[in-house]
Design a protein around this motif. Structure first.
Motif, PDB file in Angstrom:
ATOM      1  N   GLU A  16       0.833  -1.213   0.000  1.00  0.00           N
ATOM      2  CA  GLU A  16       0.000   0.000   0.000  1.00  0.00           C
ATOM      3  C   GLU A  16       0.860   1.252   0.000  1.00  0.00           C
ATOM      4  OE1 GLU A  16      -2.524  -0.264   3.426  1.00  0.00           O
ATOM      5  OE2 GLU A  16      -3.922  -1.651   2.475  1.00  0.00           O
ATOM      6  N   LYS A  17       1.902   1.267   0.828  1.00  0.00           N
ATOM      7  CA  LYS A  17       2.775   2.436   0.927  1.00  0.00           C
ATOM      8  C   LYS A  17       3.511   2.664  -0.391  1.00  0.00           C
ATOM      9  CE  LYS A  17       3.385   5.047   4.479  1.00  0.00           C
ATOM     10  NZ  LYS A  17       2.450   6.115   4.771  1.00  0.00           N
ATOM     11  N   ASN A  18       4.020   1.587  -0.982  1.00  0.00           N
ATOM     12  CA  ASN A  18       4.725   1.706  -2.257  1.00  0.00           C
ATOM     13  C   ASN A  18       3.809   2.246  -3.346  1.00  0.00           C
ATOM     14  OD1 ASN A  18       7.123   0.771  -1.161  1.00  0.00           O
ATOM     15  ND2 ASN A  18       6.779  -1.348  -1.795  1.00  0.00           N
ATOM     16  N   GLU A  19       2.571   1.737  -3.392  1.00  0.00           N
ATOM     17  CA  GLU A  19       1.609   2.225  -4.384  1.00  0.00           C
ATOM     18  C   GLU A  19       1.278   3.698  -4.144  1.00  0.00           C
ATOM     19  OE1 GLU A  19      -1.715  -0.429  -4.061  1.00  0.00           O
ATOM     20  OE2 GLU A  19      -0.590  -2.127  -4.875  1.00  0.00           O
ATOM     21  N   LEU A  20       1.146   4.069  -2.887  1.00  0.00           N
ATOM     22  CA  LEU A  20       0.819   5.444  -2.532  1.00  0.00           C
ATOM     23  C   LEU A  20       1.926   6.398  -2.972  1.00  0.00           C
ATOM     24  CD1 LEU A  20      -1.293   7.178  -1.123  1.00  0.00           C
ATOM     25  CD2 LEU A  20      -0.183   6.649   1.054  1.00  0.00           C
ATOM     26  N   GLY A  51      -9.073   7.566  -0.138  1.00  0.00           N
ATOM     27  CA  GLY A  51      -9.032   8.147   1.193  1.00  0.00           C
ATOM     28  C   GLY A  51      -7.647   8.513   1.688  1.00  0.00           C
ATOM     29  N   ALA A  52      -6.629   8.314   0.888  1.00  0.00           N
ATOM     30  CA  ALA A  52      -5.267   8.656   1.287  1.00  0.00           C
ATOM     31  C   ALA A  52      -5.099  10.178   1.306  1.00  0.00           C
ATOM     32  CB  ALA A  52      -4.262   8.023   0.332  1.00  0.00           C
ATOM     33  N   VAL A  53      -4.062  10.633   1.986  1.00  0.00           N
ATOM     34  CA  VAL A  53      -3.804  12.064   2.122  1.00  0.00           C
ATOM     35  C   VAL A  53      -2.306  12.313   1.966  1.00  0.00           C
ATOM     36  CG1 VAL A  53      -3.850  14.000   3.756  1.00  0.00           C
ATOM     37  CG2 VAL A  53      -5.770  12.443   3.640  1.00  0.00           C
ATOM     38  N   ALA A  54      -1.960  13.413   1.299  1.00  0.00           N
ATOM     39  CA  ALA A  54      -0.578  13.872   1.228  1.00  0.00           C
ATOM     40  C   ALA A  54      -0.473  15.128   2.084  1.00  0.00           C
ATOM     41  CB  ALA A  54      -0.192  14.179  -0.219  1.00  0.00           C
ATOM     42  N   MET A  55       0.677  15.314   2.724  1.00  0.00           N
ATOM     43  CA  MET A  55       0.861  16.481   3.588  1.00  0.00           C
ATOM     44  C   MET A  55       2.259  17.057   3.342  1.00  0.00           C
ATOM     45  SD  MET A  55       0.329  16.835   7.724  1.00  0.00           S
ATOM     46  CE  MET A  55       1.305  15.416   8.128  1.00  0.00           C
ATOM     47  N   SER A  58       4.425  24.429   3.681  1.00  0.00           N
ATOM     48  CA  SER A  58       4.506  25.454   2.636  1.00  0.00           C
ATOM     49  C   SER A  58       5.943  25.946   2.454  1.00  0.00           C
ATOM     50  CB  SER A  58       3.589  26.631   2.968  1.00  0.00           C
ATOM     51  OG  SER A  58       4.000  27.251   4.178  1.00  0.00           O
ATOM     52  N   LEU A  59       6.788  25.765   3.476  1.00  0.00           N
ATOM     53  CA  LEU A  59       8.184  26.183   3.378  1.00  0.00           C
ATOM     54  C   LEU A  59       9.048  25.180   2.628  1.00  0.00           C
ATOM     55  CD1 LEU A  59       8.830  27.614   6.956  1.00  0.00           C
ATOM     56  CD2 LEU A  59       8.200  28.842   4.865  1.00  0.00           C
ATOM     57  N   ASP A  60       8.576  23.946   2.487  1.00  0.00           N
ATOM     58  CA  ASP A  60       9.318  22.885   1.811  1.00  0.00           C
ATOM     59  C   ASP A  60       8.349  22.037   0.986  1.00  0.00           C
ATOM     60  OD1 ASP A  60      11.212  21.064   0.972  1.00  0.00           O
ATOM     61  OD2 ASP A  60      11.442  20.112   2.932  1.00  0.00           O
ATOM     62  N   PRO A  61       7.775  22.623  -0.063  1.00  0.00           N
ATOM     63  CA  PRO A  61       6.724  21.922  -0.811  1.00  0.00           C
ATOM     64  C   PRO A  61       7.198  20.690  -1.571  1.00  0.00           C
ATOM     65  CG  PRO A  61       7.289  23.988  -1.884  1.00  0.00           C
ATOM     66  CD  PRO A  61       8.030  23.961  -0.580  1.00  0.00           C
ATOM     67  N   ASP A  62       8.503  20.507  -1.711  1.00  0.00           N
ATOM     68  CA  ASP A  62       9.001  19.323  -2.420  1.00  0.00           C
ATOM     69  C   ASP A  62       9.062  18.083  -1.524  1.00  0.00           C
ATOM     70  OD1 ASP A  62       9.274  20.708  -4.811  1.00  0.00           O
ATOM     71  OD2 ASP A  62      11.298  21.376  -4.304  1.00  0.00           O
ATOM     72  N   THR A  63       8.999  18.280  -0.221  1.00  0.00           N
ATOM     73  CA  THR A  63       8.983  17.149   0.711  1.00  0.00           C
ATOM     74  C   THR A  63       7.538  16.853   1.074  1.00  0.00           C
ATOM     75  OG1 THR A  63      11.142  17.773   1.602  1.00  0.00           O
ATOM     76  CG2 THR A  63       9.787  16.286   2.936  1.00  0.00           C
ATOM     77  N   VAL A  64       7.037  15.741   0.574  1.00  0.00           N
ATOM     78  CA  VAL A  64       5.631  15.385   0.747  1.00  0.00           C
ATOM     79  C   VAL A  64       5.531  14.036   1.451  1.00  0.00           C
ATOM     80  CG1 VAL A  64       3.461  14.890  -0.443  1.00  0.00           C
ATOM     81  CG2 VAL A  64       4.992  16.659  -1.335  1.00  0.00           C
ATOM     82  N   LEU A  65       4.789  14.009   2.530  1.00  0.00           N
ATOM     83  CA  LEU A  65       4.498  12.770   3.235  1.00  0.00           C
ATOM     84  C   LEU A  65       3.139  12.273   2.772  1.00  0.00           C
ATOM     85  CD1 LEU A  65       5.586  13.895   6.801  1.00  0.00           C
ATOM     86  CD2 LEU A  65       6.920  12.595   5.136  1.00  0.00           C
ATOM     87  N   ARG A  66       3.001  10.963   2.672  1.00  0.00           N
ATOM     88  CA  ARG A  66       1.735  10.375   2.219  1.00  0.00           C
ATOM     89  C   ARG A  66       1.240   9.367   3.243  1.00  0.00           C
ATOM     90  NH1 ARG A  66       2.596   9.890  -4.291  1.00  0.00           N
ATOM     91  NH2 ARG A  66       4.043  11.630  -4.461  1.00  0.00           N
ATOM     92  N   TYR A  67      -0.063   9.398   3.482  1.00  0.00           N
ATOM     93  CA  TYR A  67      -0.668   8.542   4.487  1.00  0.00           C
ATOM     94  C   TYR A  67      -1.845   7.788   3.885  1.00  0.00           C
ATOM     95  CZ  TYR A  67       2.082  11.503   7.519  1.00  0.00           C
ATOM     96  OH  TYR A  67       3.122  12.172   8.091  1.00  0.00           O
ATOM     97  N   THR A  68      -1.936   6.511   4.220  1.00  0.00           N
ATOM     98  CA  THR A  68      -3.100   5.737   3.798  1.00  0.00           C
ATOM     99  C   THR A  68      -4.318   6.258   4.558  1.00  0.00           C
ATOM    100  OG1 THR A  68      -2.838   4.081   5.539  1.00  0.00           O
ATOM    101  CG2 THR A  68      -1.685   3.658   3.442  1.00  0.00           C
ATOM    102  N   GLU A  69      -5.487   5.838   4.125  1.00  0.00           N
ATOM    103  CA  GLU A  69      -6.707   6.259   4.811  1.00  0.00           C
ATOM    104  C   GLU A  69      -6.666   5.860   6.292  1.00  0.00           C
ATOM    105  OE1 GLU A  69     -11.550   5.902   4.440  1.00  0.00           O
ATOM    106  OE2 GLU A  69     -10.301   4.355   3.515  1.00  0.00           O
ATOM    107  N   ARG A  73      -6.722   8.499   9.351  1.00  0.00           N
ATOM    108  CA  ARG A  73      -7.826   8.424  10.304  1.00  0.00           C
ATOM    109  C   ARG A  73      -7.274   8.305  11.733  1.00  0.00           C
ATOM    110  NH1 ARG A  73      -9.904   3.629   9.627  1.00  0.00           N
ATOM    111  NH2 ARG A  73     -10.605   4.062   7.531  1.00  0.00           N
ATOM    112  N   ALA A  74      -6.273   7.442  11.919  1.00  0.00           N
ATOM    113  CA  ALA A  74      -5.674   7.268  13.246  1.00  0.00           C
ATOM    114  C   ALA A  74      -5.039   8.575  13.724  1.00  0.00           C
ATOM    115  CB  ALA A  74      -4.630   6.155  13.209  1.00  0.00           C
ATOM    116  N   PHE A  75      -4.382   9.292  12.835  1.00  0.00           N
ATOM    117  CA  PHE A  75      -3.772  10.572  13.213  1.00  0.00           C
ATOM    118  C   PHE A  75      -4.835  11.590  13.625  1.00  0.00           C
ATOM    119  CE2 PHE A  75      -2.732  14.896  11.865  1.00  0.00           C
ATOM    120  CZ  PHE A  75      -1.731  15.179  12.784  1.00  0.00           C
ATOM    121  N   VAL A  76      -5.847  11.756  12.817  1.00  0.00           N
ATOM    122  CA  VAL A  76      -6.898  12.742  13.098  1.00  0.00           C
ATOM    123  C   VAL A  76      -7.610  12.415  14.411  1.00  0.00           C
ATOM    124  CG1 VAL A  76      -9.124  13.656  12.311  1.00  0.00           C
ATOM    125  CG2 VAL A  76      -7.214  13.449  10.706  1.00  0.00           C
TER     126      VAL A  76
END
Length: 98
Positions: A16-20, A51-55, A58-69, A73-76
């Motif tokens: 899942e992480k690799n696909e994301l 349902g995945a999310v990227a975060m 704004s100071l480093d827009p090239d570094t993007v973290l990606r989270y599965t749904e 959900r667990a973070f929120v």
């Protein structure tokens, strides 16, 4: 038996992480908290398929973290429960250094 199931779960999560991270997100729409200005430092998120999310910052827009749904959900839910609240610390104006 439980060990085999653990391996299967780990393998599925890794897939899942690799696909994301393989997704092309160059055209996603980034969102930030209402009331923030374009020039302000802020956290931005983008909604991805399934349902995945990227975060990113704004100071480093090239570094993007990606989270599965499930991760998002667990973070929120954890944030809503106060799991990430900063503890006051007198040495830095009330914010935790970590």
């Amino acid at each position: 038996m439980a060990e085999a199931e653990d391996k299967d779960v780990k393998a599925r999560k890794e897939r899942e992480k690799n696909e994301l991270y393989a997704l092309d997100i160059s055209g996603v729409e980034w969102h930030s908290a209402p009331g923030t200005e374009e020039h302000e430092e802020r956290v931005e998120i983008a909604y991805l398929p399934e349902g995945a999310v990227a975060m990113r910052s704004s100071l480093d827009p090239d570094t993007v973290l990606r989270y599965t749904e499930a991760e998002w959900r667990a973070f929120v839910l954890g944030a809503r429960d106060g799991e990430f609240d900063l503890e006051p610390a007198p040495h830095n104006g009330g914010l935790a250094a970590d």
